[in-house]
Design a protein around this motif. Structure first.
Motif, PDB file in Angstrom:
ATOM      1  N   LEU A   1      36.598  76.387 -83.204  1.00  0.00           N
ATOM      2  CA  LEU A   1      35.756  77.126 -82.256  1.00  0.00           C
ATOM      3  C   LEU A   1      35.301  76.211 -81.110  1.00  0.00           C
ATOM      4  O   LEU A   1      35.295  76.634 -79.951  1.00  0.00           O
ATOM      5  CB  LEU A   1      34.551  77.724 -82.977  1.00  0.00           C
ATOM      6  CG  LEU A   1      34.861  78.905 -83.888  1.00  0.00           C
ATOM      7  CD1 LEU A   1      33.657  79.235 -84.763  1.00  0.00           C
ATOM      8  CD2 LEU A   1      35.278  80.118 -83.073  1.00  0.00           C
ATOM      9  N   CYS A   2      34.937  74.981 -81.426  1.00  0.00           N
ATOM     10  CA  CYS A   2      34.511  74.030 -80.384  1.00  0.00           C
ATOM     11  C   CYS A   2      35.648  73.715 -79.426  1.00  0.00           C
ATOM     12  O   CYS A   2      35.437  73.621 -78.210  1.00  0.00           O
ATOM     13  CB  CYS A   2      33.973  72.749 -81.019  1.00  0.00           C
ATOM     14  SG  CYS A   2      32.363  72.954 -81.771  1.00  0.00           S
TER      15      CYS A   2
ATOM     16  N   LEU B   1      30.502  77.912 -91.915  1.00  0.00           N
ATOM     17  CA  LEU B   1      31.682  77.377 -91.230  1.00  0.00           C
ATOM     18  C   LEU B   1      32.093  76.044 -91.835  1.00  0.00           C
ATOM     19  O   LEU B   1      31.253  75.171 -92.061  1.00  0.00           O
ATOM     20  CB  LEU B   1      31.383  77.149 -89.741  1.00  0.00           C
ATOM     21  CG  LEU B   1      31.338  78.368 -88.828  1.00  0.00           C
ATOM     22  CD1 LEU B   1      30.929  77.936 -87.425  1.00  0.00           C
ATOM     23  CD2 LEU B   1      32.664  79.087 -88.783  1.00  0.00           C
TER      24      LEU B   1
ATOM     25  N   TRP C   1      29.097  82.587 -89.749  1.00  0.00           N
ATOM     26  CA  TRP C   1      28.557  81.461 -89.011  1.00  0.00           C
ATOM     27  C   TRP C   1      27.748  80.513 -89.882  1.00  0.00           C
ATOM     28  O   TRP C   1      27.658  79.330 -89.601  1.00  0.00           O
ATOM     29  CB  TRP C   1      27.722  81.959 -87.836  1.00  0.00           C
ATOM     30  CG  TRP C   1      28.605  82.520 -86.770  1.00  0.00           C
ATOM     31  CD1 TRP C   1      29.035  83.804 -86.669  1.00  0.00           C
ATOM     32  CD2 TRP C   1      29.229  81.817 -85.710  1.00  0.00           C
ATOM     33  NE1 TRP C   1      29.876  83.945 -85.600  1.00  0.00           N
ATOM     34  CE2 TRP C   1      30.006  82.736 -84.988  1.00  0.00           C
ATOM     35  CE3 TRP C   1      29.195  80.497 -85.292  1.00  0.00           C
ATOM     36  CZ2 TRP C   1      30.744  82.382 -83.871  1.00  0.00           C
ATOM     37  CZ3 TRP C   1      29.923  80.142 -84.175  1.00  0.00           C
ATOM     38  CH2 TRP C   1      30.689  81.076 -83.471  1.00  0.00           C
TER      39      TRP C   1
ATOM     40  N   GLU D   1      36.944  75.027 -89.180  1.00  0.00           N
ATOM     41  CA  GLU D   1      36.620  76.256 -88.449  1.00  0.00           C
ATOM     42  C   GLU D   1      35.705  75.962 -87.262  1.00  0.00           C
ATOM     43  O   GLU D   1      35.921  76.466 -86.162  1.00  0.00           O
ATOM     44  CB  GLU D   1      35.962  77.270 -89.388  1.00  0.00           C
ATOM     45  CG  GLU D   1      36.895  77.802 -90.455  1.00  0.00           C
ATOM     46  CD  GLU D   1      36.172  78.536 -91.568  1.00  0.00           C
ATOM     47  OE1 GLU D   1      36.850  79.269 -92.294  1.00  0.00           O
ATOM     48  OE2 GLU D   1      34.937  78.369 -91.714  1.00  0.00           O
ATOM     49  N   ALA D   2      34.704  75.121 -87.501  1.00  0.00           N
ATOM     50  CA  ALA D   2      33.793  74.757 -86.411  1.00  0.00           C
ATOM     51  C   ALA D   2      34.524  73.978 -85.326  1.00  0.00           C
ATOM     52  O   ALA D   2      34.292  74.206 -84.128  1.00  0.00           O
ATOM     53  CB  ALA D   2      32.626  73.936 -86.965  1.00  0.00           C
ATOM     54  N   SER D   3      35.407  73.074 -85.724  1.00  0.00           N
ATOM     55  CA  SER D   3      36.150  72.305 -84.722  1.00  0.00           C
ATOM     56  C   SER D   3      37.082  73.205 -83.925  1.00  0.00           C
ATOM     57  O   SER D   3      37.233  73.019 -82.710  1.00  0.00           O
ATOM     58  CB  SER D   3      36.911  71.147 -85.366  1.00  0.00           C
ATOM     59  OG  SER D   3      37.898  71.624 -86.249  1.00  0.00           O
TER      60      SER D   3
ATOM     61  N   HIS E   1      34.661  84.388 -88.788  1.00  0.00           N
ATOM     62  CA  HIS E   1      33.992  83.473 -89.707  1.00  0.00           C
ATOM     63  C   HIS E   1      32.519  83.812 -89.866  1.00  0.00           C
ATOM     64  O   HIS E   1      31.872  84.231 -88.920  1.00  0.00           O
ATOM     65  CB  HIS E   1      34.115  82.032 -89.200  1.00  0.00           C
ATOM     66  CG  HIS E   1      35.523  81.622 -88.941  1.00  0.00           C
ATOM     67  ND1 HIS E   1      36.419  81.388 -89.951  1.00  0.00           N
ATOM     68  CD2 HIS E   1      36.200  81.431 -87.781  1.00  0.00           C
ATOM     69  CE1 HIS E   1      37.592  81.062 -89.424  1.00  0.00           C
ATOM     70  NE2 HIS E   1      37.481  81.080 -88.108  1.00  0.00           N
TER      71      HIS E   1
END
Length: 189
Positions: free
Chosen positions: A89-90, A81, A78, A85-87, A76
């Motif tokens: 990765l988190c 995002l 950065w 996508e951020a969730s 992705h």
């Protein structure tokens, strides 16, 4: 990196295998094998099995989370995002963090407290019975009431065991939500 990187088929398969493999292992260890072993093995044998099994389990969970994060992170841009996508990765970062805490900190401390408890129990002839098999008053409760050292060790053990269990459930939930996110992104089965 300006554009998203599109992973190849092999990368997608490896990501799915590691994520689903870790989640399946977590489901089995958390909800099946632990209960079966606890109900069918003598107390100290159960502790011995867990002390040998859990370090591998926690390190495998850590490795799977690390591989998944390494596969997903470069896919992705950065700066752009999306929430999903951020969730994702988190969730993988959370899984990695919780598994590493279990592997490197909570697991060894729980095991050390368990060995100390078992030493005191063996001195009093306890630990060879299958849980729930004793008749009459609970000998562990009696030991806890009479021996303040045993009672304190038991509190330490259950504190570490409880924190380790919470970390394990956090990993399980994180990986389950990640799998759910992957499933929602499938175009066909």
């Amino acid at each position: 990196m300006d554009e998203s990187w599109e992973p190849g088929s092999l990368t997608k398969v490896v990501h799915l295998l590691f994520l689903s493999g870790a989640w399946g292992m977590q489901m089995w260890v958390t909800f099946v094998s632990g209960f079966l072993l606890f109900r069918n093995l003598p107390r100290h044998t159960f502790g011995l099995v867990q002390s040998k099994l859990f370090p591998y389990y926690f390190h495998i969970c850590t490795a799977c989370a690390f591989v998944n994060l390494c596969i997903l992170a470069p896919q992705h841009a950065w700066t752009r995002l999306t929430f999903w996508e951020a969730s994702q990765l988190c969730l993988l970062l959370l899984s990695l963090t919780l598994a590493a805490i279990n592997a490197r900190w909570l697991g060894p401390r729980t095991t050390a407290a368990m060995w100390a408890l078992q030493t005191l129990e063996k001195e009093r002839g306890l630990g060879g019975e299958v849980p729930g098999s004793h008749q009459g008053p609970d000998p562990y409760r009696q030991l806890r009431d009479r021996d303040p050292k045993y009672s304190a060790l038991r509190q330490i053990f259950f504190r570490y065991h409880g924190l380790s269990s919470l970390c394990n459930l956090g990993c399980l939930l994180s990986n389950g939500l990640s799998l759910g996110r992957l499933a929602l992104g499938l175009r066909s089965l």
